[in-house]
Scaffold this active site. Structure first.
Site, PDB file in Angstrom:
ATOM      1  CG  HIS A  56      -1.961   1.057   1.212  1.00 24.53           C
ATOM      2  ND1 HIS A  56      -3.013   1.040   0.331  1.00 24.53           N
ATOM      3  CD2 HIS A  56      -2.102   2.178   1.951  1.00 24.53           C
ATOM      4  CE1 HIS A  56      -3.774   2.114   0.538  1.00 24.53           C
ATOM      5  NE2 HIS A  56      -3.235   2.817   1.516  1.00 24.53           N
ATOM      6  CD  GLU A  78      -3.678  -1.586  -1.723  1.00 26.17           C
ATOM      7  OE1 GLU A  78      -3.323  -0.885  -0.771  1.00 26.17           O
ATOM      8  OE2 GLU A  78      -4.226  -1.124  -2.749  1.00 26.17           O
ATOM      9  CG  ASN A 443      27.901 -24.509  -4.791  1.00 31.65           C
ATOM     10  OD1 ASN A 443      27.271 -24.354  -5.836  1.00 31.65           O
ATOM     11  ND2 ASN A 443      29.210 -24.497  -4.742  1.00 31.65           N
TER      12      ASN A 443
END
Length: 716
Positions: A56, A78, A443
């Site tokens: 918002h 939103e 990794n």
């Protein structure tokens, strides 16, 4: 998708507003990126509210400057988040994927504001995906009910609290007779808002756009001067419906409450009468110091105002400081440290020269002054250094998204646990450790953690765990990345290293498992079965070691087959200053970081031998290759060797070497300076420092020199 790319863009903000917008946007985007990953696993209402508020805020700030694409995308995000907040939907992996894709796009769109150039990104397809998720998950046509209070007269029966002047009342009544609606508007800004005065000003601007404003509290002059804070009340007239007025005000970020109440002619008339003669039915304006921190109510009773007071604004505990300003302060402190050292040297010279008893008091005063200056300089240097320190949280918060993305691509389930987020280190180090940490983490997911089926077959939970921990110890920070995966197969590592020609078969067979684990840092070596976009080219861990050693740090690895692996990164807390052993070689002063020095002794006291034509020194059961430091640094100038020389043994990681030098000058705190573009990167050097007598000292890159001598020894 790329139409219009590179074309200039215009936004409604100056340079100061641009900096403010960029800081706020970066902060909110980082927050979204971090918390959205948590949302998938734990749809906590407080978590949802944090995410919704971040989206918002971005929508409001982007709409304010006129960035329509950014405002439109955040509005779609939103809408999805609001459905979760209302309990109408639960977050799913697909929803989180779409929201995270939106966050990535927001980064690009926010960058458009900084560069004022069109990136070519069109978020329309992302918005479609987000809204499609809502349609798939909810067949009902009913839209979520917004959390705003009704603006009908029945929902707010309080009489007008703001006193209008007779002129304002006359103007408002005239507008009412022409068919315009008269409203009392109360706007409350969220108590955790960092910029309440700006939000208050934005709200007034929005009212000016949509309405005719008769009076405000605080008054217009206060708000426009930037002194408004957490609330704004106004009496306005408009042809707009109250829904449009609500929507316009709520487009501003950090707005907590908007109340709109229709005022009748009777309300206005009674307000005008009370303006001339206040009565119990009318509240006079509150003092500015008190009301600026109070959530206002439109009420005829003073008591409820006290009862509904919002949280007082907390005194700011921190301020944002421009990095360049901090660097400038650090440079000034560095100069002060240099002058302190020079004064101490002058004091020593004077004490040896001035023997006159009449100058004893002068010398005592001089020594007292230099001692006091040294103490103050040390304290100032420490405080400046602390101002450069940042919690390592800024790095760790980026990791959950990385783990999630890599795990999804690899078809694995991985939980990331972080600890020590408040551990602090210099911002210059924080900027450098992000890439090595990401390489290790990727990794760990790709190579370390097994597939869910393999984990279940091995008697493990199908979800793997990676733990990243940070802690301080003396003048170093340590970062540990530990996984509960399959571990590193040292037999396969030996075989790969020999196949790649990185080590000889005999050396690989004789090496211990601990030594073999170091092979993973060799360039071009990888245990991946196939090359993917995640790993397999054998460059990641090589980059890790190179980058960390460039920072005068170290990285170590330990692993147990079937149980997992752990990487530990050790780094200095700061790169701005360091303790060093000052030495001289061929009439040049050098500084060797003290952390890497293991021994310094006269050449005739060293246990020196000749092995295969190579001079070596036996130190604590190990044979270290000996090399002349000036020669190792490429100094080919003619030289006159002193009668007695010294040997400095240095180490980096598990490697050691010994260097011949002409003189030992002692230990000293040195301020690290860049070698600059004119000199550039030089073999075996990492920087420079200015000494107390004004001469230049060169800082040794211990890592590269020790590694080079260790390789020479291995090849021999």
């Amino acid at each position: 998708m790329a139409s219009g790319k590179g074309k200039p863009l215009q936004f409604d903000l100056d340079d100061e507003d641009l900096k403010l917008f960029s800081e706020e946007a970066d902060e909110q985007i980082e927050l979204l990126d971090t918390i959205l990953v948590q949302l998938e696993g734990e749809p906590d209402p407080d978590l949802v509210q944090q995410i919704f508020r971040a989206a918002h805020t971005l929508k409001g700030s982007s709409a304010t400057i006129g960035h329509k694409k950014m405002a439109s995308l955040t509005h779609a995000m939103e809408t999805v988040l609001d459905s979760v907040r209302q309990g109408q939907r639960t977050p799913t992996p697909r929803m989180v994927d779409a929201l995270l894709a939106g966050v990535d796009a927001l980064r690009v769109l926010a960058q458009e504001v900084a560069t004022r150039r069109d990136s070519g990104l069109d978020p329309a397809s992302l918005e479609t995906d987000l809204l499609a998720i809502l349609e798939e998950e909810d067949d009902e046509d009913a839209a979520p009910t917004p959390e705003i209070q009704s603006s009908s007269p029945e929902a707010a029966q309080e009489p007008l609290a703001l006193r209008l002047s007779p002129e304002d009342v006359a103007d408002a009544l005239a507008d009412a007779q022409q068919g315009r609606s008269i409203y009392a508007v109360e706007i409350v800004i969220a108590p955790d808002c960092q910029l309440p005065s700006i939000r208050c000003y934005q709200a007034l601007q929005e009212l000016d756009t949509l309405t005719r404003v008769f009076a405000t509290w605080p008054d217009r002059q206060t708000v426009e001067a930037g002194s408004g804070e957490y609330s704004l009340s106004a009496v306005v007239s408009t042809n707009e419906a109250d829904e449009q007025l609500q929507a316009g005000i709520r487009s501003i970020s950090d707005i907590q409450t908007v109340r709109i109440r229709h005022l009748s002619a009777g309300d206005l008339s009674s307000s005008g009468e009370s303006a001339a003669a206040p009565t119990a039915s009318n509240v006079s304006p509150l003092p500015a110091a008190r009301a600026a921190r109070t959530a206002m109510r439109l009420s005829d009773d003073p008591a409820p105002v006290e009862a509904t007071r919002g949280p007082a604004k907390k005194t700011a505990q921190s301020v944002r400081i421009d990095v360049e300003r901090l660097d400038g302060l650090m440079n000034l402190v560095g100069e002060l440290v240099i002058d302190r050292t020079r004064l101490q040297q002058v004091r020593e010279q004077l004490s040896g020269v001035l023997k006159d008893a009449n100058l004893t008091e002068l010398m005592e005063n001089f020594e007292e002054t230099t001692s006091h200056l040294a103490r103050i300089t040390d304290e100032l240097q420490e405080e400046i250094m602390r101002s450069r320190m940042l919690p390592v949280r800024s790095v760790l918060t980026r990791l959950p998204r990385i783990v999630r993305d890599v795990a999804t691509r690899c078809g694995k389930k991985v939980e990331l646990i972080t600890a020590g987020e408040e551990t602090e280190l210099d911002r210059s180090v924080i900027e450098e450790i992000s890439d090595p940490l990401v390489h290790i983490l990727r990794n760990a997911v790709d190579h370390g953690i097994e597939a869910p089926a393999d984990r279940l077959a091995a008697g493990k939970p199908e979800t793997g765990t990676i733990t990243v921990t940070a802690w301080n110890q003396e003048t170093y920070i340590y970062l540990s990345v530990r996984d509960d995966g399959k571990g590193i197969d040292t037999r396969a590592l030996r075989r790969k290293a020999v196949e790649r020609g990185l080590v000889s078969r005999e050396a690989a067979e004789m090496a211990s498992d601990e030594a073999v684990l170091q092979y993973i840092f060799y360039p071009g070596l990888s245990l991946a079965a196939k090359v993917s976009d995640v790993s397999g080219r054998g460059v990641g861990m090589d980059i890790v070691r190179t980058n960390i050693e460039r920072l005068n740090g170290q990285v170590s690895v330990s692993s147990t087959m079937g149980k997992g692996s752990e990487f530990i990164i050790q780094l200095p807390l700061t790169l701005a200053t360091t303790k060093a052993l000052m030495i001289m070689a061929n009439d040049t002063v050098y500084a060797i970081p003290l952390v890497s020095v293991t021994e310094a002794l006269a050449e005739h006291d060293a246990d020196i031998h000749s092995v295969g034509g190579q001079r070596t020194m036996r130190l604590r059961g190990r044979l270290l290759p000996i090399v002349d430091l000036a020669t190792a640094l490429g100094d080919a100038r003619p030289r006159s060797l002193s009668q007695e020389r010294f040997v400095v043994a240095a180490k980096h990681s598990d490697r050691q070497a010994a260097f011949l030098v002409d003189r030992l000058l002692g230990e000293q705190d040195v301020v690290v300076k860049s070698l600059g573009d004119l000199i550039g990167n030089r073999k075996g050097l990492t920087g420079a420092t200015i000494l107390g007598d004004g001469t230049l000292g060169l800082i040794i890159d211990t890592a590269s020199l020790v590694a080079e001598q260790a390789q020479v020894k291995a090849s021999a």
